[in-house]
Design a protein around this motif. Sequence first.
Motif, PDB file in Angstrom:
ATOM      1  N   ASP A   5       8.255  -1.783   5.264  1.00 28.26           N
ATOM      2  CA  ASP A   5       8.808  -0.622   4.578  1.00 28.26           C
ATOM      3  C   ASP A   5       9.333   0.404   5.576  1.00 28.26           C
ATOM      4  OD1 ASP A   5       8.096  -1.660   2.102  1.00 28.26           O
ATOM      5  OD2 ASP A   5       6.149  -0.647   2.084  1.00 28.26           O
ATOM      6  N   GLN A  32       6.352   1.256   7.992  1.00 29.65           N
ATOM      7  CA  GLN A  32       4.988   0.832   7.718  1.00 29.65           C
ATOM      8  C   GLN A  32       5.029  -0.528   7.024  1.00 29.65           C
ATOM      9  OE1 GLN A  32       2.253   2.585   8.500  1.00 29.65           O
ATOM     10  NE2 GLN A  32       3.179   4.556   9.047  1.00 29.65           N
ATOM     11  N   GLY A  80       3.882  -2.807   3.926  1.00 28.74           N
ATOM     12  CA  GLY A  80       3.499  -2.532   2.550  1.00 28.74           C
ATOM     13  C   GLY A  80       3.649  -3.753   1.666  1.00 28.74           C
ATOM     14  N   ASN A 102      -1.095  -4.027   0.331  1.00 26.13           N
ATOM     15  CA  ASN A 102      -1.748  -2.746   0.059  1.00 26.13           C
ATOM     16  C   ASN A 102      -3.107  -2.915  -0.606  1.00 26.13           C
ATOM     17  OD1 ASN A 102       0.590  -1.592   1.049  1.00 26.13           O
ATOM     18  ND2 ASN A 102       1.420  -1.120  -0.976  1.00 26.13           N
ATOM     19  N   GLY A 133       2.607   3.407  -2.759  1.00 27.72           N
ATOM     20  CA  GLY A 133       1.284   2.824  -2.583  1.00 27.72           C
ATOM     21  C   GLY A 133       0.221   3.447  -3.459  1.00 27.72           C
ATOM     22  N   ASP A 188      -0.873   1.015  -6.260  1.00 27.42           N
ATOM     23  CA  ASP A 188      -1.702  -0.078  -5.736  1.00 27.42           C
ATOM     24  C   ASP A 188      -3.118   0.411  -5.442  1.00 27.42           C
ATOM     25  OD1 ASP A 188       0.373  -1.963  -5.784  1.00 27.42           O
ATOM     26  OD2 ASP A 188       1.071  -1.371  -3.794  1.00 27.42           O
ATOM     27  N   GLY A 234       2.771   6.631   4.194  1.00 27.41           N
ATOM     28  CA  GLY A 234       2.440   5.220   4.347  1.00 27.41           C
ATOM     29  C   GLY A 234       1.564   4.765   3.204  1.00 27.41           C
ATOM     30  N   ALA A 235       1.735   3.508   2.774  1.00 23.82           N
ATOM     31  CA  ALA A 235       1.064   3.023   1.573  1.00 23.82           C
ATOM     32  C   ALA A 235      -0.431   2.801   1.737  1.00 23.82           C
ATOM     33  CB  ALA A 235       1.730   1.726   1.108  1.00 23.82           C
ATOM     34  N   THR A 236      -0.933   2.702   2.970  1.00 22.94           N
ATOM     35  CA  THR A 236      -2.367   2.458   3.181  1.00 22.94           C
ATOM     36  C   THR A 236      -3.002   3.439   4.164  1.00 22.94           C
ATOM     37  OG1 THR A 236      -1.922   0.854   4.973  1.00 22.94           O
ATOM     38  CG2 THR A 236      -2.085  -0.023   2.728  1.00 22.94           C
TER      39      THR A 236
END
Length: 348
Positions: A13, A52, A54, A59, A282, A285, A321-323
């Motif tokens: 991503d 990032q 993803g 995730n 994110g 998720d 960022g998703a995580t």
Amino acid sequence: MCDVITIGSATMDVFVESDDANIVSVYTKNKKSEFMSYPYGAKVEISDFDSQVGGGGVNTAVNFANLGFKTSAIFKIGDDIYSEGILSSFENKKVDLSNIVQDKALSTGFSIILVSFQGDRTVLAHRGANAKIKKSDINFDAIKNAKLLYIAPMNGDSTKILDDIANFANENNVYVCFNAGSSSIKKGFNYIKKILANANIVVMNKEEASMATQIQVRPDTRDEKFSEELIHPDIKEMFKKLKIRDYQIIVITDGGKGAYAYDGEHYYYCPCFEGPVVSTLGAGDAFASTFCGALGRTDKNIGKALMYASVNSSGVVSEFGATQGLLTFEQIEEKLKENPNYKYVVAE
């Protein structure tokens, strides 16, 4: 043997934010739509940029592992610079990668995320290998030996295997969480109904639930003030259509307004846990997977599980960022102790 197996997408991503982005709202009698826009034909300056790893499969696997579950992930990637980035991102994550599939003939999934000044986003997605997961790619023995199969949104030809894996898990007494994505929903309600029948937990956002059920959430009028009700009557109708088995819990998320759940007897509402919003990518998720994990942590207390999910989701949206902002159960519980007035509501 794993506690959880996730199946879904894996992408690289790239986040792009520009101060020149506009949010345009369009209203009709029965619907409100919002669009992100940029000056047509212009060279738009980027104010912030980041990359990032993803995708729903990534995730949720990272989140389950961070919550303390023994986790394995099933996703499909190519053999390129983006796949290298995805694999290297797991070096410090306790996720078993023995069930992933790598195909040199395919490109790894790639997304450009356009982030607005409000923190929301529009995603330009190249599905790549994510859309090419085949039944022969799946380690069914691993699913059989797991406690939970988490199905993240899938797309393209990969949706063809959903019915088979959900049915297999159900037949082998593996708990199933189905986070339906738009690609599956667009195939029609009769298509996803077979998958819903094998799912113990179903999670959709409000837009997806509306698409799946063909029920529109009506805005307030001069004569009817739906917004004054705890749970919109149209959302209740969505729940009743989506719940096709007695043992199911249905969850519908509604962005900044919070989330709702239905178990066949009661409706639950949980507001968003307040915090800064940098990017919402994110968040869904984190919410769905935390809800699944928290049901066991809270002895199947649906309201508390919604609260855990909201707190963890707020951590994700607070970072780029998703995580990046994921929390452990202990950190979630500490935040709940620090905010004793944060509560869920139960309605008939």
